[in-house]
Design a protein around this motif. Sequence first.
Motif, PDB file in Angstrom:
ATOM      1  N   THR A  10       0.827  -0.759   0.386  1.00 38.14           N
ATOM      2  CA  THR A  10       0.086   0.099   0.276  1.00 38.14           C
ATOM      3  C   THR A  10       0.858   1.475   0.048  1.00 38.14           C
ATOM      4  N   GLN A  11       1.890   1.081   0.340  1.00 42.49           N
ATOM      5  CA  GLN A  11       2.938   2.496   0.243  1.00 42.49           C
ATOM      6  C   GLN A  11       3.300   2.297  -0.489  1.00 42.49           C
ATOM      7  N   ARG A  12       4.163   1.299  -1.244  1.00 41.06           N
ATOM      8  CA  ARG A  12       4.408   1.443  -2.877  1.00 41.06           C
ATOM      9  C   ARG A  12       3.260   2.391  -3.374  1.00 41.06           C
ATOM     10  N   LEU A  13       2.402   2.219  -3.102  1.00 41.45           N
ATOM     11  CA  LEU A  13       1.129   2.479  -4.707  1.00 41.45           C
ATOM     12  C   LEU A  13       1.141   3.621  -3.595  1.00 41.45           C
ATOM     13  N   LYS A  14       1.251   3.816  -2.789  1.00 37.72           N
ATOM     14  CA  LYS A  14       0.611   5.359  -2.381  1.00 37.72           C
ATOM     15  C   LYS A  14       2.115   6.373  -3.277  1.00 37.72           C
ATOM     16  N   ASN A  15       3.107   6.185  -2.946  1.00 35.99           N
ATOM     17  CA  ASN A  15       4.545   6.446  -3.817  1.00 35.99           C
ATOM     18  C   ASN A  15       3.773   7.199  -4.768  1.00 35.99           C
ATOM     19  N   LEU A  16       4.193   5.535  -5.566  1.00 35.40           N
ATOM     20  CA  LEU A  16       3.882   5.431  -7.087  1.00 35.40           C
ATOM     21  C   LEU A  16       2.747   6.359  -7.434  1.00 35.40           C
ATOM     22  N   GLU A  17       1.601   6.729  -6.828  1.00 38.90           N
ATOM     23  CA  GLU A  17       0.427   7.870  -7.076  1.00 38.90           C
ATOM     24  C   GLU A  17       0.922   9.317  -7.231  1.00 38.90           C
ATOM     25  N   LYS A  18       1.990   9.803  -5.188  1.00 40.76           N
ATOM     26  CA  LYS A  18       2.443  10.639  -5.515  1.00 40.76           C
ATOM     27  C   LYS A  18       3.225  10.826  -7.020  1.00 40.76           C
ATOM     28  N   ARG A  19       4.167  10.070  -6.808  1.00 42.29           N
ATOM     29  CA  ARG A  19       4.925  10.296  -8.476  1.00 42.29           C
ATOM     30  C   ARG A  19       4.397  10.130  -9.931  1.00 42.29           C
ATOM     31  N   THR A  20       3.534   9.905  -9.439  1.00 44.06           N
ATOM     32  CA  THR A  20       2.613   9.887 -10.847  1.00 44.06           C
ATOM     33  C   THR A  20       1.927  11.574 -11.313  1.00 44.06           C
ATOM     34  N   THR A  21       0.859  12.305 -10.101  1.00 50.86           N
ATOM     35  CA  THR A  21       0.510  13.272  -9.835  1.00 50.86           C
ATOM     36  C   THR A  21       1.710  13.940  -9.670  1.00 50.86           C
ATOM     37  N   ARG A  22       3.479  13.922  -9.127  1.00 50.11           N
ATOM     38  CA  ARG A  22       3.634  14.846  -9.709  1.00 50.11           C
ATOM     39  C   ARG A  22       4.193  15.479 -11.495  1.00 50.11           C
ATOM     40  N   LEU A  23       4.854  14.152 -11.820  1.00 53.40           N
ATOM     41  CA  LEU A  23       4.147  13.979 -13.313  1.00 53.40           C
ATOM     42  C   LEU A  23       3.263  15.046 -14.248  1.00 53.40           C
ATOM     43  N   ALA A  24       2.318  14.227 -14.050  1.00 55.75           N
ATOM     44  CA  ALA A  24       1.088  15.511 -14.311  1.00 55.75           C
ATOM     45  C   ALA A  24       0.936  16.850 -14.129  1.00 55.75           C
ATOM     46  N   GLU A  25       1.695  17.280 -12.661  1.00 55.25           N
ATOM     47  CA  GLU A  25       2.116  18.061 -11.721  1.00 55.25           C
ATOM     48  C   GLU A  25       2.734  19.115 -13.264  1.00 55.25           C
ATOM     49  N   LEU A  26       4.035  18.120 -13.015  1.00 60.29           N
ATOM     50  CA  LEU A  26       5.281  18.845 -13.905  1.00 60.29           C
ATOM     51  C   LEU A  26       4.269  19.162 -15.515  1.00 60.29           C
ATOM     52  N   ALA A  27       4.012  18.608 -16.084  1.00 60.20           N
ATOM     53  CA  ALA A  27       3.600  18.194 -17.091  1.00 60.20           C
ATOM     54  C   ALA A  27       2.748  19.976 -17.585  1.00 60.20           C
ATOM     55  N   ALA A  43      15.358  28.998 -18.571  1.00 63.31           N
ATOM     56  CA  ALA A  43      15.637  27.865 -17.530  1.00 63.31           C
ATOM     57  C   ALA A  43      14.786  27.026 -17.092  1.00 63.31           C
ATOM     58  N   LEU A  44      13.581  27.639 -16.900  1.00 63.11           N
ATOM     59  CA  LEU A  44      12.425  27.158 -16.222  1.00 63.11           C
ATOM     60  C   LEU A  44      12.317  25.561 -16.733  1.00 63.11           C
ATOM     61  N   LEU A  45      11.985  26.102 -18.259  1.00 65.71           N
ATOM     62  CA  LEU A  45      11.058  24.830 -19.314  1.00 65.71           C
ATOM     63  C   LEU A  45      12.533  23.764 -18.978  1.00 65.71           C
ATOM     64  N   ASN A  46      14.285  23.570 -18.939  1.00 69.29           N
ATOM     65  CA  ASN A  46      15.088  23.063 -18.650  1.00 69.29           C
ATOM     66  C   ASN A  46      14.699  22.684 -17.705  1.00 69.29           C
ATOM     67  N   SER A  47      14.493  23.217 -16.573  1.00 68.36           N
ATOM     68  CA  SER A  47      15.184  21.974 -15.659  1.00 68.36           C
ATOM     69  C   SER A  47      13.080  21.605 -15.261  1.00 68.36           C
ATOM     70  N   HIS A  48      11.931  21.942 -15.516  1.00 67.45           N
ATOM     71  CA  HIS A  48      10.697  21.032 -15.451  1.00 67.45           C
ATOM     72  C   HIS A  48      11.900  20.031 -16.028  1.00 67.45           C
ATOM     73  N   PHE A  49      11.700  20.065 -17.221  1.00 65.91           N
ATOM     74  CA  PHE A  49      12.140  19.214 -18.546  1.00 65.91           C
ATOM     75  C   PHE A  49      13.364  17.538 -18.198  1.00 65.91           C
ATOM     76  N   SER A  50      13.826  18.553 -16.515  1.00 69.02           N
ATOM     77  CA  SER A  50      15.362  17.408 -16.517  1.00 69.02           C
ATOM     78  C   SER A  50      14.522  16.785 -15.082  1.00 69.02           C
ATOM     79  N   ASP A  51      13.759  17.674 -14.674  1.00 68.92           N
ATOM     80  CA  ASP A  51      12.760  16.835 -13.233  1.00 68.92           C
ATOM     81  C   ASP A  51      12.206  15.934 -14.150  1.00 68.92           C
ATOM     82  N   PHE A  52      10.940  16.223 -15.185  1.00 65.66           N
ATOM     83  CA  PHE A  52      10.343  15.308 -15.353  1.00 65.66           C
ATOM     84  C   PHE A  52      11.049  13.993 -16.071  1.00 65.66           C
ATOM     85  N   LYS A  53      11.602  14.145 -16.584  1.00 62.93           N
ATOM     86  CA  LYS A  53      12.615  12.611 -17.491  1.00 62.93           C
ATOM     87  C   LYS A  53      13.059  12.178 -16.748  1.00 62.93           C
TER      88      LYS A  53
END
Length: 128
Positions: A10-27, A43-53
Motif C-alpha cells: 500500500t505504501q509503495r502504491l501511494k508513492n507511485l501515486e504521488k510520483r504520477t501526480t507530480r508528473l502531471a503537475e510538471l506537465a 531556464a524554467l523549461l529546462n528545469s521542468h523537463f529535467s525533473d520530468f525526465k
Amino acid sequence: MGSRCQTTPTQRLKNLEKRTTRLAELAYEVMEEMANPSGPTNALLNSHFSDFKLLAQDTQMALHEEIKSIYEYRPFEKCRYLPRISNEIPWEKLEFIAARLGEIKHQIGKMLCEIESVLLKFNPLENV
C-alpha cells in the motif's frame, strides 16, 4: 531494493501515486510556461523537463519492479506439500472457530430472551 522490502504494498502504491501526480503537475507547469504571453523561460523549461525526465524514469522503474514482484511472488511453488498444507490448516481452524462463535452468540441471544421473559413474569412491580 532494500527499502522496497521495508515498505508495504500500500505504501509503495501511494508513492507511485504521488510520483504520477507530480508528473502531471510538471506537465501542467510546462504547458503554463509555454502559454505565458511574454514567452517561455528557457531556464524554467529546462528545469521542468529535467525533473520530468528523471521522475518519469524513476516511476517507470518502480512500476516495473511492482509488476515483476507480483509475478514472482509464489510462496508455495518450491515447497513440499506438508508445510503448505500446515499453513492452510490454521485458516480452516479459524473458519471453524468463527462458525462456532456465531452459533454460541445465537445461543446466548436465545438464553437472554428466555431469562428476560422469566424476569418479566416474576417482576414484583408488575403485580402491584
